[in-house]
Design a protein around this motif. Sequence first.
Motif, PDB file in Angstrom:
ATOM      1  N   ALA A  56     -25.761   2.753 -10.615  1.00  0.00           N
ATOM      2  CA  ALA A  56     -24.556   3.569 -10.761  1.00  0.00           C
ATOM      3  C   ALA A  56     -24.924   5.058 -10.711  1.00  0.00           C
ATOM      4  O   ALA A  56     -24.218   5.855 -10.076  1.00  0.00           O
ATOM      5  N   PHE A  57     -26.028   5.427 -11.370  1.00  0.00           N
ATOM      6  CA  PHE A  57     -26.474   6.819 -11.350  1.00  0.00           C
ATOM      7  C   PHE A  57     -26.825   7.248  -9.927  1.00  0.00           C
ATOM      8  O   PHE A  57     -26.409   8.320  -9.469  1.00  0.00           O
ATOM      9  N   GLU A  58     -27.568   6.403  -9.220  1.00  0.00           N
ATOM     10  CA  GLU A  58     -27.970   6.752  -7.857  1.00  0.00           C
ATOM     11  C   GLU A  58     -26.753   6.894  -6.943  1.00  0.00           C
ATOM     12  O   GLU A  58     -26.697   7.816  -6.120  1.00  0.00           O
ATOM     13  N   THR A  59     -25.789   6.015  -7.110  1.00  0.00           N
ATOM     14  CA  THR A  59     -24.571   6.084  -6.296  1.00  0.00           C
ATOM     15  C   THR A  59     -23.812   7.375  -6.575  1.00  0.00           C
ATOM     16  O   THR A  59     -23.374   8.066  -5.653  1.00  0.00           O
ATOM     17  N   ARG A  60     -23.679   7.706  -7.859  1.00  0.00           N
ATOM     18  CA  ARG A  60     -22.978   8.938  -8.243  1.00  0.00           C
ATOM     19  C   ARG A  60     -23.735  10.161  -7.755  1.00  0.00           C
ATOM     20  O   ARG A  60     -23.135  11.120  -7.260  1.00  0.00           O
ATOM     21  N   LEU A  61     -25.051  10.145  -7.883  1.00  0.00           N
ATOM     22  CA  LEU A  61     -25.861  11.275  -7.425  1.00  0.00           C
ATOM     23  C   LEU A  61     -25.716  11.469  -5.921  1.00  0.00           C
ATOM     24  O   LEU A  61     -25.533  12.591  -5.446  1.00  0.00           O
ATOM     25  N   GLN A  62     -25.778  10.399  -5.160  1.00  0.00           N
ATOM     26  CA  GLN A  62     -25.628  10.503  -3.704  1.00  0.00           C
ATOM     27  C   GLN A  62     -24.238  11.035  -3.333  1.00  0.00           C
ATOM     28  O   GLN A  62     -24.095  11.834  -2.404  1.00  0.00           O
ATOM     29  N   SER A  63     -23.238  10.611  -4.085  1.00  0.00           N
ATOM     30  CA  SER A  63     -21.880  11.095  -3.849  1.00  0.00           C
ATOM     31  C   SER A  63     -21.789  12.594  -4.090  1.00  0.00           C
ATOM     32  O   SER A  63     -21.193  13.335  -3.298  1.00  0.00           O
ATOM     33  N   LEU A  64     -22.389  13.050  -5.194  1.00  0.00           N
ATOM     34  CA  LEU A  64     -22.375  14.478  -5.500  1.00  0.00           C
ATOM     35  C   LEU A  64     -23.178  15.288  -4.474  1.00  0.00           C
ATOM     36  O   LEU A  64     -22.780  16.388  -4.077  1.00  0.00           O
ATOM     37  N   MET A  65     -24.309  14.731  -4.043  1.00  0.00           N
ATOM     38  CA  MET A  65     -25.115  15.420  -3.038  1.00  0.00           C
ATOM     39  C   MET A  65     -24.317  15.598  -1.751  1.00  0.00           C
ATOM     40  O   MET A  65     -24.357  16.668  -1.129  1.00  0.00           O
ATOM     41  N   LYS A  66     -23.597  14.571  -1.383  1.00  0.00           N
ATOM     42  CA  LYS A  66     -22.792  14.641  -0.161  1.00  0.00           C
ATOM     43  C   LYS A  66     -21.630  15.626  -0.348  1.00  0.00           C
ATOM     44  O   LYS A  66     -21.352  16.448   0.536  1.00  0.00           O
ATOM     45  N   GLU A  67     -20.962  15.554  -1.508  1.00  0.00           N
ATOM     46  CA  GLU A  67     -19.815  16.419  -1.784  1.00  0.00           C
ATOM     47  C   GLU A  67     -20.200  17.898  -1.755  1.00  0.00           C
ATOM     48  O   GLU A  67     -19.462  18.740  -1.244  1.00  0.00           O
ATOM     49  N   TYR A  68     -21.390  18.217  -2.311  1.00  0.00           N
ATOM     50  CA  TYR A  68     -21.820  19.611  -2.384  1.00  0.00           C
ATOM     51  C   TYR A  68     -22.843  19.978  -1.314  1.00  0.00           C
ATOM     52  O   TYR A  68     -23.438  21.060  -1.363  1.00  0.00           O
ATOM     53  N   ALA A  69     -23.034  19.086  -0.360  1.00  0.00           N
ATOM     54  CA  ALA A  69     -23.931  19.328   0.778  1.00  0.00           C
ATOM     55  C   ALA A  69     -25.316  19.792   0.329  1.00  0.00           C
ATOM     56  O   ALA A  69     -25.851  20.795   0.800  1.00  0.00           O
ATOM     57  N   GLN A  70     -25.904  19.063  -0.599  1.00  0.00           N
ATOM     58  CA  GLN A  70     -27.232  19.396  -1.107  1.00  0.00           C
ATOM     59  C   GLN A  70     -28.258  18.417  -0.532  1.00  0.00           C
ATOM     60  O   GLN A  70     -28.078  17.206  -0.586  1.00  0.00           O
ATOM     61  N   PRO A  71     -29.368  18.940   0.000  1.00  0.00           N
ATOM     62  CA  PRO A  71     -30.410  18.056   0.539  1.00  0.00           C
ATOM     63  C   PRO A  71     -31.194  17.371  -0.582  1.00  0.00           C
ATOM     64  O   PRO A  71     -31.208  17.830  -1.729  1.00  0.00           O
ATOM     65  N   ARG A  72     -31.838  16.277  -0.231  1.00  0.00           N
ATOM     66  CA  ARG A  72     -32.611  15.493  -1.206  1.00  0.00           C
ATOM     67  C   ARG A  72     -33.677  16.343  -1.895  1.00  0.00           C
ATOM     68  O   ARG A  72     -33.903  16.212  -3.086  1.00  0.00           O
ATOM     69  N   GLU A  73     -34.350  17.179  -1.115  1.00  0.00           N
ATOM     70  CA  GLU A  73     -35.438  17.988  -1.664  1.00  0.00           C
ATOM     71  C   GLU A  73     -34.927  18.933  -2.751  1.00  0.00           C
ATOM     72  O   GLU A  73     -35.547  19.091  -3.799  1.00  0.00           O
ATOM     73  N   SER A  74     -33.794  19.543  -2.518  1.00  0.00           N
ATOM     74  CA  SER A  74     -33.218  20.472  -3.487  1.00  0.00           C
ATOM     75  C   SER A  74     -32.836  19.743  -4.775  1.00  0.00           C
ATOM     76  O   SER A  74     -33.092  20.229  -5.875  1.00  0.00           O
ATOM     77  N   VAL A  75     -32.260  18.564  -4.651  1.00  0.00           N
ATOM     78  CA  VAL A  75     -31.854  17.778  -5.812  1.00  0.00           C
ATOM     79  C   VAL A  75     -33.089  17.276  -6.561  1.00  0.00           C
ATOM     80  O   VAL A  75     -33.122  17.273  -7.792  1.00  0.00           O
ATOM     81  N   ALA A  76     -34.129  16.891  -5.818  1.00  0.00           N
ATOM     82  CA  ALA A  76     -35.368  16.429  -6.448  1.00  0.00           C
ATOM     83  C   ALA A  76     -35.990  17.540  -7.290  1.00  0.00           C
ATOM     84  O   ALA A  76     -36.441  17.302  -8.420  1.00  0.00           O
ATOM     85  N   VAL A  77     -35.997  18.765  -6.777  1.00  0.00           N
ATOM     86  CA  VAL A  77     -36.532  19.904  -7.525  1.00  0.00           C
ATOM     87  C   VAL A  77     -35.694  20.134  -8.778  1.00  0.00           C
ATOM     88  O   VAL A  77     -36.228  20.349  -9.875  1.00  0.00           O
ATOM     89  N   LEU A  78     -34.377  20.083  -8.648  1.00  0.00           N
ATOM     90  CA  LEU A  78     -33.486  20.267  -9.797  1.00  0.00           C
ATOM     91  C   LEU A  78     -33.739  19.203 -10.866  1.00  0.00           C
ATOM     92  O   LEU A  78     -33.852  19.513 -12.059  1.00  0.00           O
ATOM     93  N   LEU A  79     -33.874  17.943 -10.464  1.00  0.00           N
ATOM     94  CA  LEU A  79     -34.115  16.858 -11.422  1.00  0.00           C
ATOM     95  C   LEU A  79     -35.467  17.019 -12.119  1.00  0.00           C
ATOM     96  O   LEU A  79     -35.581  16.804 -13.324  1.00  0.00           O
ATOM     97  N   ARG A  80     -36.500  17.416 -11.367  1.00  0.00           N
ATOM     98  CA  ARG A  80     -37.810  17.634 -11.987  1.00  0.00           C
ATOM     99  C   ARG A  80     -37.752  18.776 -12.995  1.00  0.00           C
ATOM    100  O   ARG A  80     -38.342  18.702 -14.075  1.00  0.00           O
ATOM    101  N   THR A  81     -37.010  19.814 -12.658  1.00  0.00           N
ATOM    102  CA  THR A  81     -36.869  20.952 -13.565  1.00  0.00           C
ATOM    103  C   THR A  81     -36.154  20.530 -14.842  1.00  0.00           C
ATOM    104  O   THR A  81     -36.591  20.855 -15.953  1.00  0.00           O
ATOM    105  N   LEU A  82     -35.058  19.802 -14.700  1.00  0.00           N
ATOM    106  CA  LEU A  82     -34.322  19.319 -15.871  1.00  0.00           C
ATOM    107  C   LEU A  82     -35.194  18.409 -16.732  1.00  0.00           C
ATOM    108  O   LEU A  82     -35.159  18.476 -17.962  1.00  0.00           O
TER     109      LEU A  82
END
Length: 89
Positions: A56-82
């Motif tokens: 469910a988390f992965e599905t929601r994350l992919q949805s948000l990435m698509k909605e805000y046009a964020q690449p995987r690399e950018s989201v991965a950096v954000l998650l590591r930082t958090l």
Amino acid sequence: MDEREKLRKFRELDDAFAQALRELEKPNSRLDIPTGPPVRSLAELEAEEQQQRQQAFETRLQSLMKEYAQPRESVAVLLRTLQTLGHIA
């Protein structure tokens, strides 16, 4: 239910139980004893729930990435930082 009916049902149950015991004692016999669904351990249930939450988390994350046009690399950096800051486990 009157006492005779109770006694009759008890005898039927007793006979069925005795028959099941006799079947268990026979070597190489195919048992026709009804069983319920397999019992699942608490650990299996928790693992399944964890997997569902992760999906469910992965599905929601992919949805948000698509909605805000964020690449995987950018989201991965954000998650590591958090995670480094202790905001997520």
